[in-house]
Design a protein around this motif. Structure first.
Motif, short mmCIF file in Angstrom:
data_model
loop_
_atom_site.label_atom_id
_atom_site.label_comp_id
_atom_site.label_asym_id
_atom_site.label_seq_id
_atom_site.Cartn_x
_atom_site.Cartn_y
_atom_site.Cartn_z
N VAL A 79 0.87 -1.19 0.00
CA VAL A 79 0.00 0.00 0.00
C VAL A 79 0.90 1.23 0.00
O VAL A 79 1.47 1.58 1.04
CB VAL A 79 -0.93 0.01 1.22
N HIS A 115 2.42 5.25 -0.45
CA HIS A 115 2.10 6.60 0.03
C HIS A 115 1.44 6.58 1.41
O HIS A 115 0.42 7.22 1.64
CB HIS A 115 1.20 7.33 -0.97
N ARG A 116 2.06 5.86 2.33
CA ARG A 116 1.59 5.85 3.71
C ARG A 116 2.73 6.31 4.61
O ARG A 116 3.74 5.63 4.76
CB ARG A 116 1.11 4.45 4.12
N ASP A 117 2.58 7.50 5.18
CA ASP A 117 3.61 8.08 6.03
C ASP A 117 3.44 7.59 7.46
O ASP A 117 2.32 7.32 7.92
CB ASP A 117 3.54 9.61 6.00
N HIS A 140 5.40 2.78 3.05
CA HIS A 140 4.27 1.99 2.57
C HIS A 140 3.95 0.89 3.56
O HIS A 140 4.79 0.51 4.39
CB HIS A 140 4.59 1.38 1.18
N TYR A 141 2.71 0.40 3.47
CA TYR A 141 2.27 -0.71 4.30
C TYR A 141 2.50 -2.03 3.57
O TYR A 141 2.47 -2.10 2.34
CB TYR A 141 0.78 -0.61 4.64
N TRP A 195 5.06 -1.61 8.51
CA TRP A 195 5.39 -0.46 7.66
C TRP A 195 6.87 -0.48 7.31
O TRP A 195 7.71 -0.80 8.16
CB TRP A 195 5.04 0.82 8.40
N GLU A 246 -11.23 1.17 4.49
CA GLU A 246 -10.92 2.54 4.15
C GLU A 246 -11.74 3.01 2.94
O GLU A 246 -12.15 2.22 2.09
CB GLU A 246 -9.43 2.69 3.83
N VAL A 303 -6.84 8.95 3.57
CA VAL A 303 -6.53 7.89 2.61
C VAL A 303 -6.43 8.50 1.22
O VAL A 303 -7.42 9.06 0.73
CB VAL A 303 -7.60 6.78 2.63
N THR A 351 -4.51 -4.41 12.03
CA THR A 351 -3.11 -3.98 12.07
C THR A 351 -2.45 -4.61 13.28
O THR A 351 -2.94 -4.48 14.42
CB THR A 351 -2.98 -2.45 12.10
N VAL A 394 1.93 -0.57 12.50
CA VAL A 394 1.11 0.57 12.08
C VAL A 394 0.09 0.84 13.17
O VAL A 394 -0.72 -0.04 13.51
CB VAL A 394 0.41 0.26 10.74
#
Length: 290
Positions: A87, A89-91, A98-99, A118, A146, A153, A186, A197
């Motif tokens: 996944v 673009h996950r900061d 990313h995840y 992550w 989500e 998101v 998670t 995460v």
């Protein structure tokens, strides 16, 4: 001078002002209360997430469907890891990454999306830890599916194979030939050295755009109160100035009105002027010579 305030026209204006001011104050207070309620809901949801980490894990099926009460609660499920997705673009803590999302095949015939951890940087399948083999039991915070474009998101499209933009059954059902739980977990501890995460509060309980809209409407209603009062004083002042100018003999443009006698002389036709103002005709021969 201000006796005009008792005329029927001004009675209507005054009644409108007296009704508009408390109405605007009421609406502004109501919008402010809505904003404060959203803030309290946000704090309560965050407290529930923290409390959910400390409670004993419960079987997944006893917590479904996910709602505001069960989101963030500790859930447990057993099965075998199969398909894996990244996944992007996950900061996390301000760092881009990313995840790592792996699908857990449970004994119910459905697969459960599990965020194993992550990783920093861009998604690279070659550098992603493989999931454990065999039967596993996972424990983590339960999360609702989500919705792209909301609750932080990103709405992504055109991703390469092996990636998904959102962790949801609607997105994953098009990628795998299995029924997908309308929820995901998670892990409390990151798998294979990855960072865990953290769980987030469910959507609709945070300080989203609706909360700040309520705050903006609050400012607008209270601004209307000031505007109504300002316009009332402006109209009263203008009416008083017009009455004063009329008493002083001034027209609305601010020019002095001429005296009645002088006005009549200026308006008199040219033929009514005295004969001395016209050229003398006596003694001048006529064109016919008579």
């Amino acid at each position: 001078m201000y006796r005009f305030l008792l005329t029927p026209r001004w009675w209507g204006i005054n009644v409108f002002v007296l009704l508009a001011i408390p109405f605007c104050i009421f609406m502004g207070s109501w919008q402010l209360g809505r904003f404060e309620d959203r803030v309290e809901n946000h704090r309560g949801a965050e407290d529930d997430v923290v409390a959910g980490r400390q409670e004993e894990a419960r079987p997944l099926d006893t917590l479904l469907p996910v709602d505001k009460a069960t989101s963030g609660r500790q859930a447990t499920a057993s099965g075998r890891y199969e398909e894996q997705f990244l996944v992007p673009h996950r900061d996390l803590d301000g760092r881009p990454g990313h995840y790592v999302l792996t699908l857990l095949h449970t004994g119910t015939g459905k697969v459960l999306p599990v965020v194993r951890g992550w990783l920093p940087g861009d998604p690279e399948p070659a550098g992603t830890p493989a999931p454990p083999d065999g039967e596993v039991t996972v424990t983590g915070a339960l999360q609702a599916s989500e919705t792209p474009g909301s609750n932080g998101v990103p709405a992504l499209s055109g991703l390469p194979e092996g990636q998904t933009g959102a962790i949801s059954s609607a997105s994953l059902v098009n990628l795998v030939p299995h029924d997908v739980y309308d929820a995901w977990i998670t892990l409390n501890q990151g798998d294979s050295g990855m960072r865990a995460v953290p769980a987030v509060a469910p959507g609709g309980t945070g300080l989203d755009i609706k909360a700040f809209q309520n705050l903006g409407y609050t400012a607008e209603w209270f601004a209307f109160v000031g505007f109504v009062i300002f316009m009332w004083f402006r109209l009263v002042r203008r009416e008083a100035e017009l009455l004063r100018d009329t008493e002083l003999g001034l027209d609305p443009a601010g020019e002095t009105k001429p005296e009645p006698g002088r006005r009549q002389e200026q308006d008199r036709p040219e033929q009514d002027q005295p004969e001395q103002d016209q050229p003398e005709q006596q003694g001048r021969p006529s064109p016919s010579g008579v």
